[in-house]
Design an enzyme around this catalytic site. Structure first.
Site: not given
Ligand code: FAD
Length: 386
Positions: A133, A136-138, A184, A248, A370, A372
């Site tokens: 969303e 919310a990603g990671s 969760a 995945e 997820g 790296n």
């Molecule tokens: C082209 C593309 C396709 C995608 N396809 C899908 C899809 O089909 N379905 C879906 O649901 N999502 C999808 N995604 C989303 C993708 O999985 C997320 O962008 C990703 O998980 C990161 O989440 P975020 O963008 O919110 O970044 P954030 O979570 O905000 O992270 C930003 C930075 O902070 C770091 N960070 C965050 N938490 C921690 C931690 N605990 N420890 C260390 N570092 C941390 C991250 O590693 C990153 O470097 C897609 C994204 C892209 C760009």
């Protein structure tokens, strides 16, 4: 390009690979440039894949599937598309087959399976999965999309972003909060039809790479989802995600090594053809050492990838090992793509050249499925605990 002999495939896999390579060259490669301009592959390509038996090969026969319980075939599918430099298709089709379909096959109600699986196999229904969303990603536990229990249906409100196959998708597995108070344990997975009232899509994002991929936002405004479209149990969604994410991550790792092999093949060809200072640039020691380094990295990556694939086929691939292949091989893919560009000189920066596309396409592999950094956290947990 095969840098080392491999023993993971039998004669039947090799035959499957050969006929798939022919299919890819004939039916997909000629369209990729147009698809990059359109920001998505064609619907016809999905139907062609379906006609030829390349979609959801693992589905049970009673729904029209081939019931292939051997992930090596799925791996070949990703490998061949990635090696051909078809990064958009190499992400979107395997996402349908190996990432979304398993949720429906493993946790779907009988009504869900009967209604959707035949069309997932034929390519009439394109799949996506929506977890991420805007906020919310990671941190998946932080999702805010809600599904309110209304007796015979859920009422869904919220939005998702960065959804692969999002624009073309007909059916989406959506992570929702059925009980926002529980974190969760309040997350559930719903199967949503994209033409439901209140379901809308944004335009495909203009991305740095993966231009033939329709990544977009999804919006839910009072969308009614029948109760039978709940996957498994209410509140079990997070557990299912953690279970299925290993596959995945394996698929992303397999795509990474395939793409790196494609870059190596292109680069070897280029450095032999290109002349400078009266000889081919492949004769310079730096070029020779770079090709030696790239091929050695790929050889090591291939051994590890085949090892993970064999583990997965025995259902023994754990979360930490799946995270290792995803993190290490996508990092390697980016390094190899970068070296490939450098060895192409100025041409490496021109979109017409495959290596330029491969470089742009590679970058996101370290971010999605997820990041790296999250992969490293999961690996460290195995050895150091939480
Ligand atoms: C082209 C593309 C396709 C995608 N396809 C899908 C899809 O089909 N379905 C879906 O649901 N999502 C999808 N995604 C989303 C993708 O999985 C997320 O962008 C990703 O998980 C990161 O989440 P975020 O963008 O919110 O970044 P954030 O979570 O905000 O992270 C930003 C930075 O902070 C770091 N960070 C965050 N938490 C921690 C931690 N605990 N420890 C260390 N570092 C941390 C991250 O590693 C990153 O470097 C897609 C994204 C892209 C760009």
């Amino acid at each position: 390009m095969q840098v080392i002999p491999r023993s993971i495939y039998d004669e039947e896999h090799i035959m499957f690979k050969k006929s798939l390579e022919e299919f890819v060259q004939k039916e997909l490669v000629p369209h990729n440039t147009q698809w990059e301009k359109d920001q998505m592959v064609s619907r016809e390509s999905w139907l062609k894949l379906g006609e030829n038996g390349y979609l959801v090969m693992q589905a049970p026969e009673e729904y029209g599937g081939l019931a292939i319980d051997d992930f090596r075939y799925n791996a070949i599918f990703t490998e061949v598309l990635s090696q051909a430099g078809l990064a958009g298709p190499a992400v979107g089709y395997p996402l349908h087959n190996d990432i979304v379909a398993p949720y429906i096959l493993h946790y779907g109600s009988k009504a869900t399976l009967e209604k959707y699986v035949p069309k997932m196999i034929s390519g009439e229904m394109i799949l996506a999965i929506a977890m991420t969303e805007p906020g919310a990603g990671s941190d998946l536990q932080g999702i805010r999309t809600t599904a309110e229990d209304k007796g015979d249906h859920y009422l869904v409100n919220g939005s998702k972003t960065f959804i692969t196959n999002g624009y073309l998708a007909d059916l989406v597995v959506v992570a929702v909060k059925t009980n926002p108070a529980l974190g969760a344990k309040g997350i559930s997975l719903l199967v949503m039809e994209a033409d439901a009232e209140g379901f809308s899509k944004g335009q495909p994002f203009e991305k740095v790479g993966l231009h033939a991929q329709d990544t977009c936002e999804l919006f839910f405004d009072n969308v009614q989802v029948p109760k039978e479209n709940l996957l498994g149990g209410e509140g079990e969604g997070f557990k299912y995600l953690m279970t299925e994410l290993a596959q995945e991550r394996l698929v992303v790792g397999l795509g990474a090594i395939g793409a790196a092999e494609g870059v190596l093949r292109e680069t070897i060809q280029y450095v032999q053809d290109r002349q400078a200072f009266g000889k081919s640039i492949g004769k310079f020691q730096n070029t020779r050492f770079k090709i030696a380094e790239m091929s050695t990295d790929i050889a090591m990556g291939r051994v590890f990838a085949d090892h993970c694939l064999a583990l997965h086929n025995k259902k023994e691939l754990d979360a930490a090992t799946a995270s290792m292949i995803k993190y290490r091989l996508t990092d390697m893919q980016c390094d190899i793509a970068d070296e490939g560009v450098q060895l192409h000189g100025g041409y490496g920066y021109i979109w017409e050249y495959q290596v330029a596309r491969s470089w742009a396409d590679a970058r996101v592999q370290r971010i999605y499925a997820g990041t790296n950094e999250i992969m490293k956290e999961l690996i460290a947990r195995k050895f150091l605990g939480k």
